[in-house]
Design an enzyme around this catalytic site. Structure first.
Site, PDB file in Angstrom:
ATOM      1  N   ALA A 109     -23.683  28.549 -49.097  1.00 58.61           N
ATOM      2  CA  ALA A 109     -24.543  28.082 -48.008  1.00 58.61           C
ATOM      3  C   ALA A 109     -24.253  26.619 -47.696  1.00 58.61           C
ATOM      4  O   ALA A 109     -25.135  25.863 -47.319  1.00 58.61           O
ATOM      5  CB  ALA A 109     -26.005  28.254 -48.385  1.00 58.61           C
ATOM      6  N   ARG A 163     -22.973  25.294 -34.801  1.00 58.33           N
ATOM      7  CA  ARG A 163     -23.170  26.073 -33.582  1.00 58.33           C
ATOM      8  C   ARG A 163     -24.632  26.455 -33.339  1.00 58.33           C
ATOM      9  O   ARG A 163     -24.987  26.957 -32.283  1.00 58.33           O
ATOM     10  CB  ARG A 163     -22.287  27.332 -33.598  1.00 58.33           C
ATOM     11  CG  ARG A 163     -20.870  27.013 -33.168  1.00 58.33           C
ATOM     12  CD  ARG A 163     -20.035  28.274 -33.111  1.00 58.33           C
ATOM     13  NE  ARG A 163     -19.543  28.659 -34.427  1.00 58.33           N
ATOM     14  CZ  ARG A 163     -19.050  29.863 -34.717  1.00 58.33           C
ATOM     15  NH1 ARG A 163     -19.009  30.804 -33.791  1.00 58.33           N
ATOM     16  NH2 ARG A 163     -18.611  30.121 -35.920  1.00 58.33           N
TER      17      ARG A 163
HETATM   18  C1  UD1 Z   1     -14.260  34.234 -44.552  1.00 58.00           C
HETATM   19  C2  UD1 Z   1     -13.143  34.921 -45.316  1.00 58.00           C
HETATM   20  C3  UD1 Z   1     -12.557  36.030 -44.464  1.00 58.00           C
HETATM   21  C4  UD1 Z   1     -13.628  37.002 -44.045  1.00 58.00           C
HETATM   22  C5  UD1 Z   1     -14.757  36.269 -43.357  1.00 58.00           C
HETATM   23  C6  UD1 Z   1     -15.921  37.191 -43.111  1.00 58.00           C
HETATM   24  C7  UD1 Z   1     -12.184  33.200 -46.733  1.00 58.00           C
HETATM   25  C8  UD1 Z   1     -11.067  32.265 -46.917  1.00 58.00           C
HETATM   26  N1  UD1 Z   1     -12.136  33.949 -45.644  1.00 58.00           N
HETATM   27  O1  UD1 Z   1     -13.633  33.623 -43.429  1.00 58.00           O
HETATM   28  O2  UD1 Z   1     -11.553  36.718 -45.179  1.00 58.00           O
HETATM   29  O3  UD1 Z   1     -13.091  37.993 -43.182  1.00 58.00           O
HETATM   30  O4  UD1 Z   1     -15.244  35.196 -44.174  1.00 58.00           O
HETATM   31  O5  UD1 Z   1     -16.875  36.540 -42.345  1.00 58.00           O
HETATM   32  O6  UD1 Z   1     -13.057  33.288 -47.570  1.00 58.00           O
HETATM   33  N2  UD1 Z   1     -18.571  28.031 -47.033  1.00 58.00           N
HETATM   34  C9  UD1 Z   1     -18.999  27.090 -47.944  1.00 58.00           C
HETATM   35  N3  UD1 Z   1     -18.132  26.095 -48.312  1.00 58.00           N
HETATM   36  C10 UD1 Z   1     -16.881  26.002 -47.806  1.00 58.00           C
HETATM   37  C11 UD1 Z   1     -16.461  26.969 -46.874  1.00 58.00           C
HETATM   38  C12 UD1 Z   1     -17.329  27.977 -46.500  1.00 58.00           C
HETATM   39  O7  UD1 Z   1     -20.134  27.137 -48.418  1.00 58.00           O
HETATM   40  O8  UD1 Z   1     -16.166  25.068 -48.204  1.00 58.00           O
HETATM   41  C13 UD1 Z   1     -19.501  29.100 -46.629  1.00 58.00           C
HETATM   42  C14 UD1 Z   1     -19.906  28.948 -45.191  1.00 58.00           C
HETATM   43  O9  UD1 Z   1     -21.181  28.315 -45.100  1.00 58.00           O
HETATM   44  C15 UD1 Z   1     -19.999  30.368 -44.698  1.00 58.00           C
HETATM   45  C16 UD1 Z   1     -19.089  31.154 -45.614  1.00 58.00           C
HETATM   46  O10 UD1 Z   1     -18.829  30.331 -46.717  1.00 58.00           O
HETATM   47  O11 UD1 Z   1     -21.296  30.893 -44.852  1.00 58.00           O
HETATM   48  C17 UD1 Z   1     -17.827  31.626 -44.937  1.00 58.00           C
HETATM   49  O12 UD1 Z   1     -17.043  30.515 -44.593  1.00 58.00           O
HETATM   50  P1  UD1 Z   1     -16.130  30.469 -43.316  1.00 58.00           P
HETATM   51  O13 UD1 Z   1     -15.366  29.222 -43.320  1.00 58.00           O
HETATM   52  O14 UD1 Z   1     -16.944  30.784 -42.118  1.00 58.00           O
HETATM   53  O15 UD1 Z   1     -15.141  31.679 -43.607  1.00 58.00           O
HETATM   54  P2  UD1 Z   1     -14.379  32.527 -42.522  1.00 58.00           P
HETATM   55  O16 UD1 Z   1     -13.341  31.678 -41.908  1.00 58.00           O
HETATM   56  O17 UD1 Z   1     -15.318  33.201 -41.639  1.00 58.00           O
END
Ligand code: UD1
Ligand code: CA
Length: 454
Positions: free
Chosen positions: A9, A15
């Site tokens: 989280a 957005r």
């Molecule tokens: C991620 C997955 C992807 C999947 C998709 C589904 C990875 C690398 N990719 O991509 O394979 O299809 O979700 O929705 O995992 N977050 C953190 N810290 C961070 C980065 C992210 O807490 O450093 C949390 C974000 O708040 C979010 C979630 O992890 O809730 C997903 O992160 P996001 O960067 O949106 O991943 P996607 O690019 O969507």
């Protein structure tokens, strides 16, 4: 096997265009993150750890959740980096399940299935086939159908981009292996992030089998990135709650126009008309009807009550057989015994209304006690506030308060007392007598109505 759950989280949620952290936006009256924490606790997780980003202290405070651990991920360097931050708090658990604070509607049945599919030594992924896989990580399988790795959309070649089986992000892994794989991650990819998804290829390399299972519906794995998606999931949540209530025996005249933002417990043969909103804990007995456009906030409604249209009830108890509204406002501390009638444009606050009392039109009754069978006439009010303090009004059994009377508290109206219409009563009125304050009616002799000058 003990289970740890990591809830990611730390994302900014830009957005949402909001001053409120994304995971605190409510769905069905509860923060998104609350849904996910509850899902984790439902699974009987031995440990739940939330990874939050900077500014997340507000989230910790708002959640007030003693059963979870909290870890700060200072910079969002990727999902793999995020999970890694939580590992020190997951030392000693056998398996780790990864969930997301902005994916609120995952069913526990689906997660149980995932957990079953990934016994000891198996990495379990929740995947799904979609028509438009753009943006998702793709599940790459070999000729035999065994999972080889996950490739992120931005790193995928044309061939891989055609794969329609995508990663939902939810997975379960053995804790000791997960820790090792996370240590081995690099950020040598299109986004320069530490991808959690890279652990899949690492598992395959070390000979570990990878299993997959899927959700029953797309919305179980749908995340909230903006308020449009939030509203879509809100509708799905509400439709499901309405269907659950109908299956439990509640009649809903239009389940698409019903909102549950708390908990509702209903007896049998309850009918709920359109545009009813339920907040807090509401309990409704048998045979109750709730009229259109009514808000019930933390109320107890006993058997056979009829709440007519356009009422707002809050922190109130409505006794069996009572009738409320239309257009009634029942405020905190109102307690109605049986068969009370409270009608249109009546406001009741902090008042005990005894059995069969009637307050049918245009009244304010606050800080009061109204006796059995008492009748409070149209426009009668309790003057409970002197500008500094609140005072009580006591109305005895069988009293009759004439229309448009003002009862200036503190004051007691005796049993069976009658108050003449239009009176201002500031001294106690005795039992069984008529009390009134009223200027005598005059007839002015010789008076002529003025006429317009020509
Ligand atoms: C991620 C997955 C992807 C999947 C998709 C589904 C990875 C690398 N990719 O991509 O394979 O299809 O979700 O929705 O995992 N977050 C953190 N810290 C961070 C980065 C992210 O807490 O450093 C949390 C974000 O708040 C979010 C979630 O992890 O809730 C997903 O992160 P996001 O960067 O949106 O991943 P996607 O690019 O969507
Ligand atoms: Ca995402």
């Amino acid at each position: 096997m003990s289970l740890g759950v990591v809830i990611l989280a730390a994302g900014q949620g830009t957005r949402m265009k909001s001053g409120l952290a994304k995971v605190l936006h409510p769905l069905g009256g509860r923060p998104l993150l609350r849904h996910v924490i509850d899902t984790a606790l439902d699974l009987d997780a031995d440990r739940v750890v939330v990874v939050y980003g900077h500014g997340g202290e507000a989230v910790i405070e708002a959640m007030g959740e003693p059963r979870t651990g909290w870890v700060l991920q200072e910079q969002q360097l990727g999902t793999g980096h995020a999970v890694k931050q939580a590992m020190p708090l997951l030392d000693g658990v056998d398996r780790v399940l990864v969930l997301y604070g902005d994916v609120p509607l995952t069913l526990s049945g689906t997660l149980h299935r995932l957990l079953r599919s990934a016994d000891e030594g198996v990495l379990g992924l929740l995947t799904m086939d979609v028509d438009d896989p753009a943006g998702y990580g793709r599940i790459v399988r070999d000729a035999e159908g065994a999972v080889q790795r996950i490739v992120e959309h931005k790193d995928a070649d044309t061939e891989e981009k055609r794969i329609r089986e995508v990663n939902t992000g939810i997975l379960v892994a053995q804790q000791s292996w997960l820790a090792e794989w996370l240590d081995g991650l690099n950020n040598d990819n299109a986004q320069g992030e530490y991808y959690l998804t890279d652990i899949v290829g690492m598992a395959v390399e070390s000979g570990m089998p990878v299993s997959t299972s899927g959700p029953d519906a797309w919305w179980e794995v749908a995340g909230v990135n903006d308020r449009v998606q939030l509203a879509q999931l809100e509708r799905i949540f509400q439709r499901r709650e309405a269907e659950r209530l109908m299956r439990d025996g509640v009649t809903m005249l239009d389940p698409a126009r019903f909102d549950l933002r708390g908990t509702l417990v209903c007896g049998v043969d309850v009918t709920i008309d359109a545009n009813v909103i339920i907040e807090g804990d509401v309990r409704i007995g048998n045979g109750v009807r709730i009229g259109a456009n009514t808000v019930l906030r933390s109320c107890q409604i006993d058997d056979d009550v009829c709440v007519l249209e356009n009422c707002v009830l809050e922190n109130a108890v409505i006794g069996a057989g009572s009738r409320v509204g239309p257009f009634a406002r029942v405020r905190p501390g109102a307690v109605f015994e049986r068969n009370v009638h409270v009608g249109n444009f009546v406001e009741i606050k902090n008042a005990h209304i005894a059995e069969s009392a009637k307050i049918n039109h245009l009244s304010y009754v606050g800080d009061a006690q109204v006796g059995q069978r008492a009748n409070v006439g149209a426009g009668a009010i309790t003057c409970n506030y002197d500008g500094a303090n609140k005072h009580r009004t006591v109305i005895g059994d069988d009293a009759f308060i004439g229309s448009n009377s003002a009862l200036v508290a503190p004051v007691t109206i005796g049993e069976g007392a009658t108050i003449g219409a239009g009176s201002t009563i500031s001294r106690d009125a005795p039992d069984d007598r008529l009390s009134l304050t009223r200027a005598r009616q005059l007839v002015v002799p010789g008076w002529k109505r003025p006429t317009k000058k020509k």
